[in-house]
Design an enzyme around this catalytic site. Structure first.
Site, PDB file in Angstrom:
ATOM      1  N   GLU A 244       1.233  -1.655  -0.416  1.00 39.72           N
ATOM      2  CA  GLU A 244      -0.011   0.088   0.171  1.00 39.72           C
ATOM      3  C   GLU A 244       0.798   1.615   0.118  1.00 39.72           C
ATOM      4  O   GLU A 244       0.578   2.069   0.647  1.00 39.72           O
ATOM      5  CB  GLU A 244      -0.942   0.246   1.392  1.00 39.72           C
TER       6      GLU A 244
HETATM    7  C1  LIG Z   1       2.499  -9.583   0.940  1.00 34.68           C
HETATM    8  C2  LIG Z   1       2.008  -8.528  -0.101  1.00 34.68           C
HETATM    9  C3  LIG Z   1       0.709  -8.378  -0.278  1.00 34.68           C
HETATM   10  C4  LIG Z   1       0.746  -7.774  -1.866  1.00 34.68           C
HETATM   11  N1  LIG Z   1      -0.513  -7.592  -1.784  1.00 34.68           N
HETATM   12  C5  LIG Z   1      -0.868  -6.980  -3.569  1.00 34.68           C
HETATM   13  C6  LIG Z   1      -1.777  -6.898  -3.916  1.00 34.68           C
HETATM   14  O1  LIG Z   1      -2.854  -7.746  -3.437  1.00 34.68           O
HETATM   15  N2  LIG Z   1      -2.690  -6.559  -5.058  1.00 34.68           N
HETATM   16  C7  LIG Z   1      -1.060  -5.901  -5.816  1.00 34.68           C
HETATM   17  O2  LIG Z   1      -1.267  -5.383  -6.416  1.00 34.68           O
HETATM   18  N3  LIG Z   1       0.006  -5.699  -4.540  1.00 34.68           N
HETATM   19  C8  LIG Z   1       0.185  -6.189  -3.913  1.00 34.68           C
HETATM   20  N4  LIG Z   1       1.482  -6.078  -3.328  1.00 34.68           N
HETATM   21  C9  LIG Z   1       2.831  -5.446  -3.763  1.00 34.68           C
HETATM   22  C10 LIG Z   1       2.871  -3.992  -2.762  1.00 34.68           C
HETATM   23  O3  LIG Z   1       2.121  -2.986  -3.385  1.00 34.68           O
HETATM   24  C11 LIG Z   1       4.372  -3.328  -3.254  1.00 34.68           C
HETATM   25  O4  LIG Z   1       5.470  -4.243  -2.957  1.00 34.68           O
HETATM   26  C12 LIG Z   1       4.462  -1.729  -3.229  1.00 34.68           C
HETATM   27  O5  LIG Z   1       3.611  -1.614  -3.832  1.00 34.68           O
HETATM   28  C13 LIG Z   1       6.713  -1.857  -3.495  1.00 34.68           C
HETATM   29  O6  LIG Z   1       6.581  -2.489  -4.825  1.00 34.68           O
HETATM   30  P1  LIG Z   1       7.810  -3.382  -4.345  1.00 34.68           P
HETATM   31  O7  LIG Z   1       7.754  -4.597  -3.791  1.00 34.68           O
HETATM   32  O8  LIG Z   1       7.674  -4.202  -5.929  1.00 34.68           O
HETATM   33  O9  LIG Z   1       9.173  -2.873  -4.751  1.00 34.68           O
HETATM   34  P2  LIG Z   1       9.929  -1.250  -5.112  1.00 34.68           P
HETATM   35  O10 LIG Z   1       8.678  -0.364  -6.043  1.00 34.68           O
HETATM   36  O11 LIG Z   1      11.073  -1.974  -6.031  1.00 34.68           O
HETATM   37  O12 LIG Z   1      10.639  -0.392  -3.828  1.00 34.68           O
HETATM   38  C14 LIG Z   1      11.530  -0.656  -2.922  1.00 34.68           C
HETATM   39  C15 LIG Z   1      12.267   0.606  -2.253  1.00 34.68           C
HETATM   40  O13 LIG Z   1      12.122   1.538  -3.111  1.00 34.68           O
HETATM   41  C16 LIG Z   1      11.068   2.864  -2.409  1.00 34.68           C
HETATM   42  N5  LIG Z   1      11.070   3.559  -3.542  1.00 34.68           N
HETATM   43  C17 LIG Z   1      10.675   3.065  -4.727  1.00 34.68           C
HETATM   44  N6  LIG Z   1      10.540   4.434  -5.432  1.00 34.68           N
HETATM   45  C18 LIG Z   1      11.261   5.650  -5.033  1.00 34.68           C
HETATM   46  C19 LIG Z   1      10.908   6.752  -4.839  1.00 34.68           C
HETATM   47  N7  LIG Z   1      10.339   7.927  -5.420  1.00 34.68           N
HETATM   48  N8  LIG Z   1      11.291   7.567  -3.864  1.00 34.68           N
HETATM   49  C20 LIG Z   1      11.362   7.027  -2.306  1.00 34.68           C
HETATM   50  N9  LIG Z   1      11.379   5.565  -2.306  1.00 34.68           N
HETATM   51  C21 LIG Z   1      11.467   5.247  -2.818  1.00 34.68           C
HETATM   52  C22 LIG Z   1      10.498   1.688  -1.606  1.00 34.68           C
HETATM   53  O14 LIG Z   1       9.795   2.552  -0.547  1.00 34.68           O
HETATM   54  C23 LIG Z   1      10.461   0.648  -1.663  1.00 34.68           C
HETATM   55  O15 LIG Z   1      11.298   0.918   0.009  1.00 34.68           O
HETATM   56  C24 LIG Z   1       1.658  -6.727  -2.469  1.00 34.68           C
HETATM   57  C25 LIG Z   1       2.665  -7.204  -1.584  1.00 34.68           C
HETATM   58  C26 LIG Z   1       3.816  -7.999  -0.926  1.00 34.68           C
HETATM   59  C27 LIG Z   1       4.665  -8.305  -0.432  1.00 34.68           C
END
Ligand SMILES: Cc1cc2nc3c(=O)[nH]c(=O)nc-3n(C[C@H](O)[C@H](O)[C@H](O)COP(=O)(O)OP(=O)(O)OC[C@H]3O[C@@H](n4cnc5c(N)ncnc54)[C@H](O)[C@@H]3O)c2cc1C
Length: 812
Positions: free
Chosen positions: A502
């Site tokens: 989220e």
């Molecule tokens: C257990 C679990 C359940 C989930 N359930 C769902 C679901 O039901 N439906 C769905 O669609 N998604 C779901 N998600 C996805 C979740 O919303 C994403 O994991 C989340 O949006 C982050 O994306 P990422 O994991 O690819 O991290 P990344 O986007 O790769 O981010 C990695 C790090 O970089 C930081 N970062 C990225 N951009 C910036 C910026 N501009 N400035 C500062 N920091 C930044 C982030 O804060 C993070 O710390 C789920 C994820 C998990 C782990």
């Protein structure tokens, strides 16, 4: 004399700014003060004439609206149009989504406490309370988190059935569709209670009620879609999931590569059906492995112009039964030993009819906005509730454990080092719970506060992380050794999930809270931006003139207020009738003004580059967030009837937050990339230096003592969590052990003294109890109490052990 006049002039200007005087009052003051100063300075007649001419021009330009709009605001408007940073359509939709609530007051520099205190009291209806006391209680009793996470890697079949049949998937669905139609407050209470028992079960219940198909259908679905699905979702006949994230679009979800092409195809035996050919690759999708209904976000293209002339139609959402041909689903990810279902989904050239688009063809391209709006609501409830559920469990168990567990012949909670941890656990739990219900209240008042949703998501999960970490520390090896008797380990392991989903927390703090807040919750910026986009030049000038001069008055007022309140520490600010917390009601407006001033200067000086200056943006967001948490704490304390016994928790939480606000503002000033602004802010905000201190050791001691003592404060702090009354279960045993420890303390002291005096010789505790009974030191009943106390303490202290095979170790 001259110096006195100058000082008087400065005082008049500060007063005008402080009280946000009208432009006319400013002009009048200048007309009087400047000539007086000039005459006293004995300037030549020519110089005086030049000054009078200048004053006349000033009066004409600023005092005559037509001239002012032409010569001042009109020119600034042109500059604004040029320098305004480009806002992408996804950013714009995020800014437009939702409403402004208490965050707007905090941005005003002048929050209206009477208004906040007059908001309705947070609470549940009788029907909702009955559900929490019965259905939720029963569900919690059915949950064995160790079995769920270690043995089954899923909820047991009877739990799934119970959840579906008792309407847990339909908390937000209206009664006309067979749902429970609960308030946000009740929704939050349900999730919090389940989370205090099992994180995996909480997520399972949470997701369908959160950003799932139900929420989207309720707001945007066509009548046919609502009729078709909402009844089934409410009864748990459909298991929904929503897929936005993919391998190449996580935080930057607007960049999803998943796409659909408008075309005609064969569907359910019909030919030439207007529809979409979809390709997607998604991951991390909660409930996907068991889902029967897949909500999908994708970008829609219409290269053949079947829907009109526009090719690129934007992000669109569809609801797809998972048995549709080509939908691949079913494998699982394994998120930190959680057992809620989560996995990838993929589709290659999957054909769906246009009716599958949520809201029908009119909603094509509105997917991002739809998600943002629903996200604000869901994000305001689910993660805060589940974090708070875990925090309450950690607070209640840590307090009890620290009283029961002894080392160096003392309860460990009486060591100052452990007290420090307990104080943080208690006060953060109190404040976060206050913010949880304050935010749910906003939703029940019809708001969809997007900035607030980011604040509460970030701070509830971060404070949840602090609390579970501290709880692990004070439990020592007891927290680390996993097994049925470990009530903390899974919570600790699963903490990063709430942090990541989220809107991952780093991004939420550095980009979203202030980034959106500065535009969304600021009283003038959005009006200025809207004026720059107005096509009618006359209307644009009027709108911009109003906004610009309103903004200037606002900024000057905040500068004056910051300075004056910096000198007085906020003293003198009228406060609501609250004898004990009046200083907090004075310090918050001080920081609100200082925040509004720094925010304005940051936007004015850094402009578009503020977006990249995430560290400054994050600190400003911290101040706004802490003001929000403090407001919620004051509201909770007032709603609870201001019980004096809660004061240590209130004082610790408020003093910690105010101190952190001071440090965050100081960090903004110290790192501001403009030396002049740096110096100015320092004088205006901290004219007497940084004078606030963190909570004292004595206060921390009082909070820790409250956590270790059964009673109303501990019960209020952890109200709404599930407490098993079965002494065979770990938390049930701990509760009983706490009471028993306190009851047996005098007897234990007696035994201890007798042993020192050599009256008791047995080497083992149980034997000594029998010996004491036999020599008449304690009665038979007292011996029974001591025996039970020993058994309970042992149950609490012992950890699980396993045969290697039970841990799935393969023999080589
Ligand atoms: C257990 C679990 C359940 C989930 N359930 C769902 C679901 O039901 N439906 C769905 O669609 N998604 C779901 N998600 C996805 C979740 O919303 C994403 O994991 C989340 O949006 C982050 O994306 P990422 O994991 O690819 O991290 P990344 O986007 O790769 O981010 C990695 C790090 O970089 C930081 N970062 C990225 N951009 C910036 C910026 N501009 N400035 C500062 N920091 C930044 C982030 O804060 C993070 O710390 C789920 C994820 C998990 C782990």
């Amino acid at each position: 004399m001259m110096l006195l006049t100058m000082l008087l002039a400065v005082a008049v200007f500060i007063l005008l700014a402080f009280f946000r005087a009208t432009l006319l009052s400013w002009l009048l003051a200048v007309m009087v003060i400047v000539p007086v100063v000039a005459i006293q300075a004995r300037l030549s007649d020519t110089a005086l004439q030049a000054i009078y001419l200048l004053l006349f021009l000033l009066l004409a330009i600023f005092g005559v609206p037509v001239l002012r709009r032409k010569l001042v605001s009109g020119i600034v408007l042109k500059v604004f149009r040029k320098i305004l940073p480009a806002i992408s359509s996804t950013e714009q939709e995020a800014i437009d989504a939702g409403t402004v609530w208490w965050d707007g007051e905090l941005f005003s520099g002048h929050p209206n406490w009477e208004k906040m205190l007059a908001y309705p009291k947070c609470g549940l209806s009788d029907e909702e309370q009955r559900f929490v006391d019965n259905e939720v209680e029963e569900l919690c009793a059915m949950l064995d988190d160790w079995d769920i996470t270690h043995n089954l890697a899923d909820l047991p079949a009877d739990v799934w059935q119970y959840i579906r049949e008792r309407g847990f998937f339909g908390l937000i669905i209206p009664k006309e569709y067979g749902g429970l139609e609960f308030s946000a407050q009740a929704h939050s209470a349900v999730i919090a209670k389940i989370a205090s028992r099992s994180g995996s079960a909480a997520v399972t219940v949470m997701v369908p009620n959160w950003l799932g198909p139900a929420e989207l259908l309720l707001h945007y679905g066509t009548e046919e879609q609502k009729e078709k699905y909402l009844h089934r979702l409410a009864r748990g006949q459909e298991v929904p999931c929503f897929a936005l994230t993919g391998p190449f679009a996580g935080s930057d979800a607007g960049a999803i590569p998943d796409y659909g092409i408008v075309c005609k195809g064969e569907f359910a035996g019909r030919k030439d059906v207007p529809g979409i050919r979809l390709n997607w690759e998604k991951r991390y999708i909660t409930l996907a492995p068991k889902a029967t209904l897949l909500g999908l976000a994708f970008k829609l293209y219409d290269p053949d112009g079947l829907l009109g002339s526009e090719v690129n139609r934007g992000i669109t959402l569809a609801l797809i039964p998972t048995d549709t041909q080509g939908v691949a689903i079913g494998r699982r990810h394994f998120p930190m030993n959680s057992a809620f279902l989560n996995g990838p989904t993929e589709g290659r050239d999957v054909f769906i009819p246009l009716e599958y688009i949520i809201g029908g063809v009119e909603r094509i391209g509105q997917g991002w906005r739809m998600l943002m709006e629903c996200l604000a609501a869901g994000r305001s409830i689910s993660l805060p509730a589940s974090s708070v559920g875990g925090m309450k469990m950690a607070a209640r168990t840590s307090g009890a454990y620290c009283r029961v567990r002894r080392q160096f012949n003392m309860p460990i909670g009486q060591f100052e080092g452990v007290e420090e941890a307990l104080a943080r656990i208690g006060a953060h739990t109190y404040m976060t719970d206050a913010a949880r219900s304050f935010t749910a209240l906003a939703l029940d008042m019809g708001e969809k506060p997007s900035v607030v949703s980011a604040i509460i998501k970030y701070h509830s999960t971060e404070r949840g992380r602090i609390v579970v970490n501290e709880a692990m520390d004070v439990h020592g090896g007891k927290g680390i050794s996993l097994g049925p008797d470990n009530y903390l380990g899974r919570s600790y392991q699963q903490t990063p999930i709430g942090i990541t989903v989220e809107g991952a927390n780093i991004l939420t703090r550095t980009l979203m809270i202030f980034g959106q807040g500065a535009i969304r919750s600021h009283p003038y910026v959005l009006k200025e931006v809207a004026a720059t986009r107005e096509v009618d030049p006359d209307k644009a000038q009027h709108l911009f003139d109003d906004a610009l001069f309103g903004h200037i008055g606002f900024a000057l007022s905040n500068a004056a207020r910051s300075f004056v309140f910096g000198l007085t520490g906020g003293r003198g600010i009228p406060v609501p009738r609250d004898v004990v917390c009046r200083r907090y009601y004075q310090q918050m407006p001080r920081f609100s003004s200082a925040f509004a001033l720094s925010a304005d200067l940051a936007m004015a000086v850094l402009g578009g580059s503020l977006k990249r200056r995430e560290k400054i943006s994050a600190r400003l967001g911290d101040v706004l967030s802490l003001l929000y948490l403090c407001s919620a704490t004051m509201k909770r304390f007032a709603d609870d009837g201001r019980p004096a016994s809660d004061l240590p928790l209130v004082h610790w939480a408020m003093q910690d937050a105010l101190y952190k606000m001071q440090q965050a503002l100081s960090g903004v000033i110290q790192n501001f990339p403009n030396i002049f602004v740096r110096a100015m802010l320092r004088v205006l905000i901290f004219p007497l230096g940084k004078r606030l201190m963190p909570p004292s050791d004595k206060l921390g001691h009082e909070v820790a003592a409250l956590l270790m003592q059964p009673g109303e404060v501990r019960d209020r702090l952890t109200y709404g969590m599930y407490i098993p009354d079965d002494e065979q279960q770990a938390i049930g045993a701990l509760e009983a052990a706490l009471l028993s420890t306190l009851e047996c303390e005098p007897l234990q002291a007696q035994l201890h003294a007798a042993r020192r005096e050599g009256k008791l010789k047995a080497m083992e505790e149980l034997q000594r109890i029998f010996e004491a009974r036999d020599i008449g030191l304690v009665t038979a009943d007292q011996a029974l109490l001591l025996e039970r106390d020993y058994a309970l303490r042992r149950k609490v202290i012992m950890v699980d052990d396993f045969a290697s095979e039970e841990l799935g170790v393969r023999q080589s």
